[in-house]
Design a protein around this motif. Structure first.
Motif, PDB file in Angstrom:
ATOM      1  N   LEU A 189     -40.860  17.772 -41.664  1.00 37.55           N
ATOM      2  CA  LEU A 189     -41.883  17.080 -42.558  1.00 37.55           C
ATOM      3  C   LEU A 189     -41.693  18.426 -43.555  1.00 37.55           C
ATOM      4  O   LEU A 189     -41.858  18.622 -43.839  1.00 37.55           O
ATOM      5  CB  LEU A 189     -42.814  17.006 -42.322  1.00 37.55           C
ATOM      6  N   THR A 190     -41.601  19.754 -42.396  1.00 40.64           N
ATOM      7  CA  THR A 190     -42.463  21.085 -43.561  1.00 40.64           C
ATOM      8  C   THR A 190     -41.273  22.307 -43.351  1.00 40.64           C
ATOM      9  O   THR A 190     -41.432  22.339 -44.720  1.00 40.64           O
ATOM     10  CB  THR A 190     -43.217  21.975 -41.880  1.00 40.64           C
ATOM     11  N   GLU A 191     -39.983  21.289 -42.911  1.00 39.67           N
ATOM     12  CA  GLU A 191     -38.655  22.403 -43.616  1.00 39.67           C
ATOM     13  C   GLU A 191     -37.879  21.749 -44.856  1.00 39.67           C
ATOM     14  O   GLU A 191     -37.845  20.581 -44.839  1.00 39.67           O
ATOM     15  CB  GLU A 191     -37.917  22.258 -42.585  1.00 39.67           C
ATOM     16  N   ARG A 192     -37.416  22.693 -45.901  1.00 36.38           N
ATOM     17  CA  ARG A 192     -36.414  22.542 -47.117  1.00 36.38           C
ATOM     18  C   ARG A 192     -35.067  22.527 -46.497  1.00 36.38           C
ATOM     19  O   ARG A 192     -34.278  23.020 -45.756  1.00 36.38           O
ATOM     20  CB  ARG A 192     -36.975  23.456 -47.334  1.00 36.38           C
ATOM     21  N   THR A 193     -34.566  21.070 -47.464  1.00 39.42           N
ATOM     22  CA  THR A 193     -33.501  21.261 -46.791  1.00 39.42           C
ATOM     23  C   THR A 193     -32.690  22.831 -47.498  1.00 39.42           C
ATOM     24  O   THR A 193     -32.803  22.970 -49.351  1.00 39.42           O
ATOM     25  CB  THR A 193     -32.650  19.774 -48.321  1.00 39.42           C
ATOM     26  N   PRO A 194     -31.323  22.516 -47.516  1.00 42.42           N
ATOM     27  CA  PRO A 194     -30.456  23.949 -47.996  1.00 42.42           C
ATOM     28  C   PRO A 194     -29.945  23.525 -49.780  1.00 42.42           C
ATOM     29  O   PRO A 194     -29.783  22.058 -49.933  1.00 42.42           O
ATOM     30  CB  PRO A 194     -29.227  24.061 -47.425  1.00 42.42           C
ATOM     31  N   GLN A 195     -30.332  24.543 -51.020  1.00 49.14           N
ATOM     32  CA  GLN A 195     -29.992  24.269 -52.058  1.00 49.14           C
ATOM     33  C   GLN A 195     -28.597  24.225 -52.383  1.00 49.14           C
ATOM     34  O   GLN A 195     -28.168  23.525 -53.813  1.00 49.14           O
ATOM     35  CB  GLN A 195     -30.453  24.762 -53.314  1.00 49.14           C
ATOM     36  N   ASP A 196     -27.756  24.422 -51.890  1.00 55.95           N
ATOM     37  CA  ASP A 196     -26.520  24.317 -52.125  1.00 55.95           C
ATOM     38  C   ASP A 196     -25.718  23.416 -50.920  1.00 55.95           C
ATOM     39  O   ASP A 196     -24.461  23.782 -51.164  1.00 55.95           O
ATOM     40  CB  ASP A 196     -25.533  26.200 -51.038  1.00 55.95           C
ATOM     41  N   LYS A 197     -26.164  22.452 -51.078  1.00 57.92           N
ATOM     42  CA  LYS A 197     -26.121  21.301 -50.248  1.00 57.92           C
ATOM     43  C   LYS A 197     -26.676  19.750 -51.172  1.00 57.92           C
ATOM     44  O   LYS A 197     -28.005  20.368 -51.408  1.00 57.92           O
ATOM     45  CB  LYS A 197     -26.087  21.372 -48.968  1.00 57.92           C
TER      46      LYS A 197
END
Length: 469
Positions: free
Chosen positions: A108-116
């Motif tokens: 819940l606190t992790e961000r997904t990579p912006q290059d995907k």
């Protein structure tokens, strides 16, 4: 990133301000399976739902040569988006519950990579006390709001009894709502009243978002960076038939009943932790769809240019003061339902929701998406609780030969200590509580919400029918 050959469409305004350093919001959907789960549902969703449904699911955000944010099509690899965690084998259900909760808390606190592309599917193949297996969908709010994303999921689910028939949804209308026969002159005073209410509520919303904070209480820590701190997910389930009975007895909507229960449960919890907190100033931020439609449309309908319910983010919010505990409300808990109905009806009949949407659009044009993100973040920070709700299907569903036992959702990205999400499925209404770990006693909070429902249900059932009077 300087190759713009596959740039498809501009990023919507809401897509930009939901994906900033200040505000990075996600919607999480949980599908609980009645049978042990394998890779096939995730593979089906990857190949036949998310990639074909909308170009955004195979795109990333880039800045073009003119500095504008655009969606750029990229190659999508299954291994980048389908996550299958490994837990120890042959453990007890209690331990798997703990593994599941810990995994979800981290996710819940992790961000997904912006290059995907901004989404993931998590396949939990281990049993818990709620299900034989669980699929978790992590979808960035830039892709769309809860309505769009749940609509996309429902488009790939079928009725268990007859896949050829469409899913149906419960009515949101009040039990007794005779059509108005008033002429214009008789409606005019209420129209004027609604206009002044709208201006008053709109002004209060601006002040509440920027200047006035709620009191620090057992439900609002007021700490910096709550959105990045660990949180806990817990669920409370109620019989939808029982909720409908309360609704019919009181002549209100299901939404009025649930809002009253939530607010009463919140005040009971606050008083349980601190006897003086029942009188504290606390506000619920109710998230609303600005679409004028009662149920979900197919993805094909959502994607049409003239759709009544277009894909994307079409949401606004209302500040709703949480009624304070009084001797009257303790002796008659239905006061919380009546007050919830009165407040929400007044605000629903005003133009406040659309004025707020207009304000965000104007702020975007004049100050940019970072300023809008800060405005929304401030609105969330200054309130105590965020509440959102979606309607779910009345019939049992199947996904790739996996019967769906339960369905719930939550949202992340805001600095509130409590986020409450409500959804119905078959004959059950599920309330999901996302709470700040270490600050909220989630067990006691759940108990207070259950107690509030039981007390309100009993009080409603004790009202004699008109034929008995």
């Amino acid at each position: 990133m300087d190759n713009f050959e596959h740039v498809t469409e501009p990023v919507s305004p809401s897509g930009r301000y939901f994906n900033t350093q200040v505000l990075c919001a996600y919607v999480f959907g949980f599908l609980e399976s009645e049978v042990p789960i394998d890779f096939s549902p995730a593979k089906y969703l990857f190949e036949d739902v998310f990639l074909p449904v909308n170009p955004r699911f195979s795109s990333i955000m880039v800045r073009d040569e003119e500095g504008e944010m655009k969606w750029k099509r990229v190659e999508v690899k299954a291994e980048d988006h389908i996550k299958v965690p490994t837990f120890p084998e042959n453990e007890s259900i209690e331990l798997y519950d703990q593994y599941f909760d810990d995994y979800v808390s981290r996710m819940l606190t992790e961000r997904t990579p912006q290059d995907k592309p901004l989404w993931e599917i998590h396949v939990i193949k281990y049993p818990t006390s709620n299900a034989a297996g669980t699929l978790i969908f992590k979808l960035h709010h830039a892709l769309g709001d809860g309505y769009s994303l749940v609509g996309a999921l429902l488009s790939c689910l079928h009725r268990a009894d007859d896949p050829s028939r469409p899913l149906s949804f419960p009515s949101r209308k009040p039990s007794a709502s005779p059509p108005s026969k008033k002429g214009f002159l008789r409606r005019f005073p209420s129209t004027v009243f609604s206009f002044f209410n709208s201006i008053s509520d709109f002004g209060w919303s601006i002040v509440k978002s920027s200047i006035i904070e709620d009191d620090k209480t057992p439900i609002r820590s007021g700490e910096e960076g709550v959105e990045s701190q660990p949180c806990v997910i817990s669920n409370v389930s109620f019989s939808l038939d029982q909720v409908k009975q309360i609704k019919s007895k009181l002549g209100v909507t299901i939404n009025d009943v649930i809002t009253g229960v939530i607010f009463y449960g919140i005040r009971l919890y606050m008083q349980e932790i601190d006897s003086k907190a029942g009188k504290a100033n606390s506000t619920g931020l109710v998230m609303l769809s600005t679409r004028n439609i009662g149920s979900y449309q197919s993805i094909q309908e959502m994607m049409k240019a003239d759709s009544k319910s277009p894909w994307g983010n079409h949401i606004s919010f209302l500040h709703v003061t949480i009624p304070k505990l009084s001797q009257a409300s303790l002796s008659n808990p239905l006061e919380f339902v009546w007050k919830a109905q009165k407040i929400i009806k007044r605000k629903r009949n005003s133009f406040t929701v659309f004025l707020i949407e207009w304000l965000l659009d104007m702020e975007l044009k004049l100050r940019g998406h970072e300023a809008v993100a800060k405005h929304i973040y401030g609105t969330l920070r200054n309130s105590s609780v965020v509440v959102s709700n979606l309607i779910g299907p009345m019939e049992p569903m199947v996904l790739a030969n996996h019967p769906v036992k339960g369905l719930y959702f939550t949202m992340t990205g805001g600095p509130e200590s409590i986020n409450i999400a409500v959804i119905s499925y078959t004959r059950t209404l599920r309330i999901t509580l996302k709470t700040q770990k270490g600050f909220i006693d989630e067990t006691k909070f759940k108990f207070c919400v259950v107690k509030a429902f039981e007390v309100i249900s009993k009080a409603a059932m004790d009202i004699p029918n008109k034929s008995e009077g």
